[in-house]
Design a protein around this motif. Structure first.
Motif, PDB file in Angstrom:
ATOM      1  N   UNK A 107       0.849  -1.379   0.106  1.00 14.64           N
ATOM      2  CA  UNK A 107      -0.029  -0.070   0.030  1.00 14.64           C
ATOM      3  C   UNK A 107       0.820   1.237  -0.071  1.00 14.64           C
ATOM      4  N   UNK A 108       0.539   2.494  -0.782  1.00 13.77           N
ATOM      5  CA  UNK A 108       1.170   3.570  -0.847  1.00 13.77           C
ATOM      6  C   UNK A 108       0.429   4.674  -0.473  1.00 13.77           C
ATOM      7  N   UNK A 109       0.865   5.568   0.440  1.00 19.43           N
ATOM      8  CA  UNK A 109       0.355   6.796   0.643  1.00 19.43           C
ATOM      9  C   UNK A 109       0.432   7.654  -0.529  1.00 19.43           C
ATOM     10  N   UNK A 110      -0.674   8.217  -1.196  1.00 21.05           N
ATOM     11  CA  UNK A 110      -0.792   9.046  -2.310  1.00 21.05           C
ATOM     12  C   UNK A 110      -1.771   9.946  -2.143  1.00 21.05           C
ATOM     13  N   UNK A 111      -1.311  11.330  -1.939  1.00 21.54           N
ATOM     14  CA  UNK A 111      -2.155  12.326  -1.493  1.00 21.54           C
ATOM     15  C   UNK A 111      -2.894  12.136  -0.341  1.00 21.54           C
TER      16      UNK A 111
END
Length: 96
Positions: free
Chosen positions: A36-40
């Motif tokens: 999982x990636x933190x995007x905005x």
């Protein structure tokens, strides 16, 4: 994919996801990652790309069969900018 830069990820699913603007259709793929990636401010693991080298790589039916049906993930990989023999820049998936 531009939002995660050159971070490493593992691909667990690939599907066609073309981009349409007006009457112009650009081939694309949607990639699901294990990470999982933190995007905005949002945690996501699905990324769309129309980057030609990456889209062309996932036209390979055997590779898709391995990832999607046999559940053999691809990676870890990362998306980097490379130069072709003619000097043009393109994005490619490489082992991380």
């Amino acid at each position: 994919m531009a939002k995660i830069g050159e971070q490493s990820f593992t691909i667990t699913f690939v599907e066609d996801s073309n981009y349409t603007q007006g009457e112009v259709v650009t081939p694309g793929v949607k990639i699901t990652t294990k990470e999982m990636f933190d995007v905005d401010g949002n945690q996501i693991n699905k990324f769309h790309t129309t980057r030609v080298a990456i889209v062309n790589r996932f036209k390979n039916e055997t590779l898709r069969e391995d990832i999607n049906n046999k559940q053999i993930p691809l990676g870890p990989v990362k998306c980097i900018s490379e130069k072709s023999a003619s000097g043009k820049s393109f994005y490619n998936l490489v082992d991380a």
